[in-house]
Design a protein around this motif. Structure first.
Motif, PDB file in Angstrom:
ATOM      1  N   LEU A  20      22.440 -13.724   3.302  1.00 61.93           N
ATOM      2  CA  LEU A  20      22.475 -14.760   4.317  1.00 61.93           C
ATOM      3  C   LEU A  20      23.920 -14.955   4.786  1.00 61.93           C
ATOM      4  N   THR A  21      24.079 -15.729   5.839  1.00 60.22           N
ATOM      5  CA  THR A  21      25.414 -16.056   6.339  1.00 60.22           C
ATOM      6  C   THR A  21      25.668 -17.544   6.173  1.00 60.22           C
ATOM      7  N   MET A  22      26.921 -17.877   5.893  1.00 60.68           N
ATOM      8  CA  MET A  22      27.307 -19.270   5.679  1.00 60.68           C
ATOM      9  C   MET A  22      28.665 -19.507   6.330  1.00 60.68           C
ATOM     10  N   LEU A  23      28.802 -20.631   7.004  1.00 59.95           N
ATOM     11  CA  LEU A  23      30.066 -21.013   7.626  1.00 59.95           C
ATOM     12  C   LEU A  23      30.464 -22.418   7.193  1.00 59.95           C
ATOM     13  N   ARG A  24      31.752 -22.628   7.052  1.00 63.38           N
ATOM     14  CA  ARG A  24      32.305 -23.972   6.908  1.00 63.38           C
ATOM     15  C   ARG A  24      32.615 -24.460   8.311  1.00 63.38           C
ATOM     16  N   VAL A  25      31.896 -25.489   8.761  1.00 70.58           N
ATOM     17  CA  VAL A  25      32.125 -26.055  10.087  1.00 70.58           C
ATOM     18  C   VAL A  25      32.566 -27.499   9.936  1.00 70.58           C
ATOM     19  N   THR A  26      33.359 -27.956  10.875  1.00 72.20           N
ATOM     20  CA  THR A  26      33.903 -29.311  10.783  1.00 72.20           C
ATOM     21  C   THR A  26      33.636 -30.166  12.009  1.00 72.20           C
ATOM     22  N   THR A  27      32.984 -29.611  13.031  1.00 73.18           N
ATOM     23  CA  THR A  27      32.684 -30.362  14.243  1.00 73.18           C
ATOM     24  C   THR A  27      31.232 -30.158  14.643  1.00 73.18           C
ATOM     25  N   LEU A  28      30.729 -31.067  15.460  1.00 72.13           N
ATOM     26  CA  LEU A  28      29.374 -30.924  15.977  1.00 72.13           C
ATOM     27  C   LEU A  28      29.245 -29.676  16.839  1.00 72.13           C
ATOM     28  N   GLU A  29      30.296 -29.357  17.589  1.00 69.80           N
ATOM     29  CA  GLU A  29      30.256 -28.182  18.444  1.00 69.80           C
ATOM     30  C   GLU A  29      30.116 -26.908  17.615  1.00 69.80           C
ATOM     31  N   GLU A  30      30.856 -26.837  16.513  1.00 71.85           N
ATOM     32  CA  GLU A  30      30.738 -25.674  15.638  1.00 71.85           C
ATOM     33  C   GLU A  30      29.362 -25.613  14.992  1.00 71.85           C
ATOM     34  N   ALA A  31      28.838 -26.768  14.578  1.00 73.34           N
ATOM     35  CA  ALA A  31      27.511 -26.796  13.963  1.00 73.34           C
ATOM     36  C   ALA A  31      26.446 -26.321  14.949  1.00 73.34           C
ATOM     37  N   GLU A  32      26.521 -26.791  16.173  1.00 72.64           N
ATOM     38  CA  GLU A  32      25.552 -26.383  17.189  1.00 72.64           C
ATOM     39  C   GLU A  32      25.661 -24.887  17.481  1.00 72.64           C
ATOM     40  N   ALA A  33      26.894 -24.383  17.532  1.00 67.36           N
ATOM     41  CA  ALA A  33      27.092 -22.956  17.782  1.00 67.36           C
ATOM     42  C   ALA A  33      26.524 -22.126  16.634  1.00 67.36           C
ATOM     43  N   ALA A  34      26.722 -22.594  15.405  1.00 67.95           N
ATOM     44  CA  ALA A  34      26.181 -21.879  14.251  1.00 67.95           C
ATOM     45  C   ALA A  34      24.657 -21.837  14.299  1.00 67.95           C
ATOM     46  N   GLU A 195      37.049 -21.848  11.387  1.00 65.48           N
ATOM     47  CA  GLU A 195      38.370 -21.787  12.010  1.00 65.48           C
ATOM     48  C   GLU A 195      38.991 -20.400  11.864  1.00 65.48           C
ATOM     49  N   ASP A 196      38.648 -19.680  10.792  1.00 65.63           N
ATOM     50  CA  ASP A 196      39.129 -18.304  10.647  1.00 65.63           C
ATOM     51  C   ASP A 196      38.364 -17.365  11.571  1.00 65.63           C
ATOM     52  N   VAL A 197      37.056 -17.503  11.602  1.00 65.90           N
ATOM     53  CA  VAL A 197      36.234 -16.675  12.491  1.00 65.90           C
ATOM     54  C   VAL A 197      36.690 -16.812  13.939  1.00 65.90           C
ATOM     55  N   LEU A 198      37.055 -18.040  14.316  1.00 63.43           N
ATOM     56  CA  LEU A 198      37.433 -18.320  15.704  1.00 63.43           C
ATOM     57  C   LEU A 198      38.906 -18.046  15.996  1.00 63.43           C
ATOM     58  N   GLY A 199      39.691 -17.741  14.973  1.00 68.01           N
ATOM     59  CA  GLY A 199      41.127 -17.559  15.198  1.00 68.01           C
ATOM     60  C   GLY A 199      41.762 -18.817  15.735  1.00 68.01           C
ATOM     61  N   ALA A 200      41.423 -19.957  15.110  1.00 65.91           N
ATOM     62  CA  ALA A 200      41.778 -21.254  15.684  1.00 65.91           C
ATOM     63  C   ALA A 200      43.117 -21.799  15.213  1.00 65.91           C
ATOM     64  N   HIS A 201      43.843 -21.048  14.403  1.00 64.31           N
ATOM     65  CA  HIS A 201      45.136 -21.566  13.936  1.00 64.31           C
ATOM     66  C   HIS A 201      46.158 -20.432  13.890  1.00 64.31           C
ATOM     67  N   ARG A 202      47.401 -20.797  13.694  1.00 64.14           N
ATOM     68  CA  ARG A 202      48.494 -19.816  13.699  1.00 64.14           C
ATOM     69  C   ARG A 202      49.043 -19.578  12.299  1.00 64.14           C
ATOM     70  N   GLY A 203      48.388 -20.157  11.306  1.00 61.90           N
ATOM     71  CA  GLY A 203      48.845 -20.004   9.936  1.00 61.90           C
ATOM     72  C   GLY A 203      48.340 -18.722   9.297  1.00 61.90           C
ATOM     73  N   HIS A 204      48.396 -18.701   7.982  1.00 57.53           N
ATOM     74  CA  HIS A 204      47.973 -17.528   7.218  1.00 57.53           C
ATOM     75  C   HIS A 204      46.457 -17.388   7.223  1.00 57.53           C
ATOM     76  N   TYR A 205      45.989 -16.178   7.477  1.00 57.68           N
ATOM     77  CA  TYR A 205      44.560 -15.875   7.357  1.00 57.68           C
ATOM     78  C   TYR A 205      44.351 -15.114   6.047  1.00 57.68           C
ATOM     79  N   PRO A 206      43.413 -15.558   5.218  1.00 55.74           N
ATOM     80  CA  PRO A 206      43.193 -14.863   3.951  1.00 55.74           C
ATOM     81  C   PRO A 206      42.688 -13.443   4.176  1.00 55.74           C
ATOM     82  N   ARG A 207      42.891 -12.618   3.167  1.00 61.08           N
ATOM     83  CA  ARG A 207      42.499 -11.209   3.244  1.00 61.08           C
ATOM     84  C   ARG A 207      41.030 -11.055   3.635  1.00 61.08           C
ATOM     85  N   HIS A 208      40.164 -11.925   3.089  1.00 60.57           N
ATOM     86  CA  HIS A 208      38.731 -11.749   3.306  1.00 60.57           C
ATOM     87  C   HIS A 208      38.265 -12.228   4.673  1.00 60.57           C
ATOM     88  N   ALA A 209      39.128 -12.963   5.384  1.00 59.04           N
ATOM     89  CA  ALA A 209      38.707 -13.501   6.685  1.00 59.04           C
ATOM     90  C   ALA A 209      38.641 -12.390   7.729  1.00 59.04           C
TER      91      ALA A 209
END
Length: 266
Positions: A20-34, A195-209
């Motif tokens: 299965l697929t699982m996402l950590r979402v933090t907004t209603l917009e992300e939840a609806e998109a998922a 936020e990693d899937v979307l490339g939503a930040h300029r910080g470090h992205y973990p290896r698995h992202a």
């Protein structure tokens, strides 16, 4: 899986059959998109879970609220929060607290998802934010964590940043539904942060992202447009072109004359 939101029993029945697929979402917009994209499982912060609009946005997603703060509360506080989440429509709760707390939740019928491997809130015990289980001894410790979660009554566990071979071997030998975050394809679900899937930040992205979009660049563009729009507003006010005729209301001439006469005599 049907379009109806799955139960814990449905999720467990899928173990070993397909991922299965699982996402950590933090907004209603992300939840609806998922929901629209067909993501089966969501991890959410408690404040999103209790938003009355959340289940309208993601009616079919199996949802597990929680966060690292759940480690540093008493057993009673954890139980109260779990009940609050279930009342809000959660399907299970994330808990990285002690085994006694997990046993208490299970005794009350609350489905619990535990956490093994790299646990951010407990990373000091495993050497910081790095892979766990790269030696035979540390890999066996991860296995022991999984076994204790089973015995405590958890139904699932996130396994984070553990060598793929180790996670696969563990997943095959446990009844827990194993959710991989950086632990390879041999588990029961693949978990990433939106936020990693979307490339939503300029910080470090973990290896698995895996980054599928560049929202950070879009945010930069929107900020430039924001500054430009504000500057145009300032310029319009300074030049006297705002407000224009279409931005104000008018009073009939006879009513204005009466008002001005009344004002003059006041």
């Amino acid at each position: 899986m049907s379009s109806k939101r799955p139960t814990v029993a449905d999720v467990l029945a899928l173990k070993g059959r397909n991922q299965l697929t699982m996402l950590r979402v933090t907004t209603l917009e992300e939840a609806e998109a998922a929901q629209k994209a067909g993501v089966e499982m969501l991890s959410v912060p408690p404040e999103l879970m209790t938003d009355p609009r959340f289940r309208d946005a993601a009616p079919d997603c199996f949802t597990v609220p929680g966060g690292d703060k759940s480690v540093y509360v008493t057993k009673d506080e954890c139980l109260g929060e779990a009940f609050r989440m279930i009342r809000a429509g959660a399907d299970a709760v994330y808990c990285a607290a002690g085994l006694d707390t997990i046993r208490t939740l299970r005794a009350e019928g609350v489905p619990v998802c535990g956490h093994v491997g790299l646990i951010p809130s407990k990373a000091t015990w495993t050497g910081g934010f790095k892979a766990v289980g790269k030696t035979a001894e540390s890999a066996f410790q991860v296995w022991k964590q999984v076994r204790t979660l089973e015995e405590a009554g958890a139904f699932a566990a996130e396994i984070e940043v553990v060598p793929a071979e180790v996670a696969t071997a563990i997943s095959k030998r446990t009844s827990l539904f194993m959710i991989s975050m950086g632990a390879g394809a041999g588990c029961d679900a693949q978990y990433l942060f939106a936020e990693d899937v979307l490339g939503a930040h300029r910080g470090h992205y973990p290896r698995h992202a895996k980054v599928y979009r560049n929202f950070a660049a879009e945010y930069d563009r929107l900020q430039r447009e924001r500054v430009a729009a504000f500057a145009e507003f300032v310029a319009d006010v300074e030049k006297g072109v705002y407000p224009g005729p279409g931005h104000v209301v008018r009073i009939p001439r006879d009513e204005l004359d009466r008002f001005l006469n009344d004002l003059a005599g006041a």
